[in-house]
Design a protein around this motif. Structure first.
Motif, short mmCIF file in Angstrom:
data_model
loop_
_atom_site.label_atom_id
_atom_site.label_comp_id
_atom_site.label_asym_id
_atom_site.label_seq_id
_atom_site.Cartn_x
_atom_site.Cartn_y
_atom_site.Cartn_z
N ASP A 263 0.81 -1.18 0.04
CA ASP A 263 -0.08 0.18 -0.15
C ASP A 263 0.62 1.29 -0.08
N TYR A 264 2.07 1.39 0.32
CA TYR A 264 2.90 2.56 0.28
C TYR A 264 4.30 2.07 -0.44
N TRP A 265 4.73 2.64 -1.08
CA TRP A 265 6.05 2.69 -1.85
C TRP A 265 6.77 3.78 -1.64
N GLY A 266 8.35 3.41 -1.91
CA GLY A 266 9.12 4.57 -1.83
C GLY A 266 9.10 5.14 -3.24
N GLN A 267 9.99 6.20 -3.30
CA GLN A 267 10.04 6.90 -4.81
C GLN A 267 10.77 6.03 -5.67
N GLY A 268 11.74 5.14 -5.13
CA GLY A 268 12.48 4.38 -5.99
C GLY A 268 13.89 4.91 -6.24
N THR A 269 14.91 4.02 -6.35
CA THR A 269 16.31 4.46 -6.63
C THR A 269 16.85 3.74 -7.77
N HIS B 77 -4.20 -7.93 -7.36
CA HIS B 77 -4.28 -6.72 -7.07
C HIS B 77 -3.68 -5.66 -8.43
N TRP B 78 -4.09 -4.52 -8.55
CA TRP B 78 -3.84 -3.71 -9.51
C TRP B 78 -2.94 -2.57 -9.09
N TYR B 79 -2.01 -2.06 -9.88
CA TYR B 79 -1.31 -0.84 -9.41
C TYR B 79 -1.09 0.15 -10.72
N GLN B 80 -1.13 1.27 -10.51
CA GLN B 80 -1.11 2.13 -11.53
C GLN B 80 0.25 2.99 -11.44
N GLN B 81 1.01 2.99 -12.27
CA GLN B 81 2.33 3.60 -12.35
C GLN B 81 2.38 4.60 -13.38
N LEU B 82 2.31 6.03 -13.00
CA LEU B 82 2.35 7.33 -13.85
C LEU B 82 3.98 7.41 -14.16
N PRO B 83 4.09 8.06 -15.37
CA PRO B 83 5.61 8.19 -16.02
C PRO B 83 6.55 8.86 -14.76
N GLY B 84 7.48 8.06 -14.57
CA GLY B 84 8.59 8.41 -13.83
C GLY B 84 8.34 8.29 -12.39
N THR B 85 7.47 7.61 -12.02
CA THR B 85 6.95 7.62 -10.36
C THR B 85 6.67 6.09 -10.13
N ALA B 86 6.67 5.96 -8.81
CA ALA B 86 6.37 4.54 -8.21
C ALA B 86 5.11 3.90 -8.41
N GLU C 133 -5.62 12.11 -17.07
CA GLU C 133 -4.87 11.76 -15.86
C GLU C 133 -4.58 10.20 -15.87
N ASP C 134 -5.51 9.55 -16.56
CA ASP C 134 -5.29 7.99 -16.33
C ASP C 134 -4.34 7.38 -17.24
N GLU C 135 -3.65 8.22 -18.14
CA GLU C 135 -2.33 7.70 -18.96
C GLU C 135 -1.35 7.32 -18.21
N ALA C 136 -1.05 5.97 -18.20
CA ALA C 136 0.04 5.59 -17.23
C ALA C 136 0.00 3.94 -17.64
N ASP C 137 1.02 3.41 -16.95
CA ASP C 137 1.31 1.79 -16.95
C ASP C 137 0.31 1.11 -15.74
N TYR C 138 -0.09 0.02 -16.11
CA TYR C 138 -0.97 -0.69 -15.17
C TYR C 138 -0.64 -2.14 -15.13
N TYR C 139 -0.34 -2.39 -13.71
CA TYR C 139 0.25 -3.98 -13.32
C TYR C 139 -0.69 -4.38 -12.64
N CYS C 140 -0.94 -5.95 -12.92
CA CYS C 140 -1.84 -6.65 -12.02
C CYS C 140 -0.73 -7.50 -11.27
N GLN C 141 -1.15 -8.10 -10.03
CA GLN C 141 -0.10 -8.85 -9.35
C GLN C 141 -0.82 -10.09 -8.41
N SER C 142 -0.20 -11.22 -8.51
CA SER C 142 -0.86 -12.07 -7.45
C SER C 142 0.24 -12.90 -6.91
N TYR C 143 -0.02 -14.11 -6.73
CA TYR C 143 0.85 -15.08 -5.95
C TYR C 143 1.00 -16.34 -6.86
N ASP C 144 2.06 -16.86 -7.02
CA ASP C 144 2.11 -18.07 -7.65
C ASP C 144 2.58 -19.17 -7.04
#
Lengths: 120, 111
Positions: A108-114, B36-45, B83-94
């Motif tokens: 739920d919380y992430w660092g900014q990355g390095t 679970h799903w994550y949104q990654q905006l350009p240059g961010t976590a 503002e929804d322009e981003a990369d999206y990733y799903c995540q689970s356990y294998d």
């Protein structure tokens, strides 16, 4: 508001050990409600889970990296750390630290990355 | 190690609805592990967008919704915004890999 901040060398030579630290602020790392993870992302590529640690010291690692990874925690400094040994160019990536909720498997919380570059 | 497959890209005009699929197997999504799903905006976590297949963290607009069925999961974005322009990733356990796994990632473009 919990904040995580990665720190460490941005350049590591091949065969050496990559060392990063994640400092947690806005909350205690000692809380048994959470676990603390490392995740990496090579440039232009997807995410890869590296491992996690509970404040008890219990760890779980990605089997593909297990032989080279050590994650530790220092509750007195509210920090946890990553060591990755025998690095190669394939280990070049942005490294993120992240917080997970105990008994659940999302972050739920992430660092900014390095960015860590492996190069001679 | 991407055992969860996503389309490389999806696009849509503002206001439209887009969906992103996440296809797994019997050792991850099909085994009952949550997605679970994550949104990654350009240059961010990455930012947690959906947890437990269909739950939104506080602050995530209800334009985002998730679902899971069989060995697949989906993320839907309705009322697409710039503002929804981003990369999206799903995540689970294998369970075969004994590891958390991410999808290959999908780039959403707003036309």
């Amino acid at each position: 508001q919990v904040q995580l901040q990665e720190s460490g060398p941005g350049l590591v030579k091949p065969s050496q050990t990559l060392s990063l630290t994640c400092t947690v602020s806005g909350g205690s790392i000692s809380s048994g409600s959470y676990y603390w993870s490392w995740i990496r992302q090579p440039a232009g590529k997807g995410l890869e889970w590296i491992g996690r640690i509970y404040t008890s010291g219990s760890t779980n690692y990605n089997p593909s990296l297990k032989s080279r990874v050590t994650i530790s925690v220092d509750t007195s400094k509210n920090q946890f750390s990553l060591k990755l040994s025998s690095v190669t160019a394939a280990d070049t990536a942005v490294y993120y630290c992240a917080r997970g909720l105990r008994y659940f498997d999302w972050w739920d919380y992430w660092g900014q990355g390095t960015l860590v570059t492996v190069s001679s | 190690q991407s055992v969860l497959t996503q389309p490389p890209s999806v696009s849509g005009a503002p206001g439209q609805r887009v969906t992103i699929s996440c296809t797994g197997s019997s050792s991850n999504i099909g085994a009952g592990y949550d997605v679970h799903w994550y949104q990654q905006l350009p240059g961010t976590a990455p930012k947690l967008l959906i947890y437990g297949n269909s739950n939104r963290p506080s602050g995530v607009p209800d334009r985002f919704s998730g679902s899971k069925s069989g060995t697949s999961a989906s993320l839907a974005i309705t009322g697409l915004q710039a503002e929804d322009e981003a990369d999206y990733y799903c995540q689970s356990y294998d369970s075969s890999l004994s590891s958390y796994v991410f999808g290959t990632g999908t780039k959403v473009t707003v036309l």
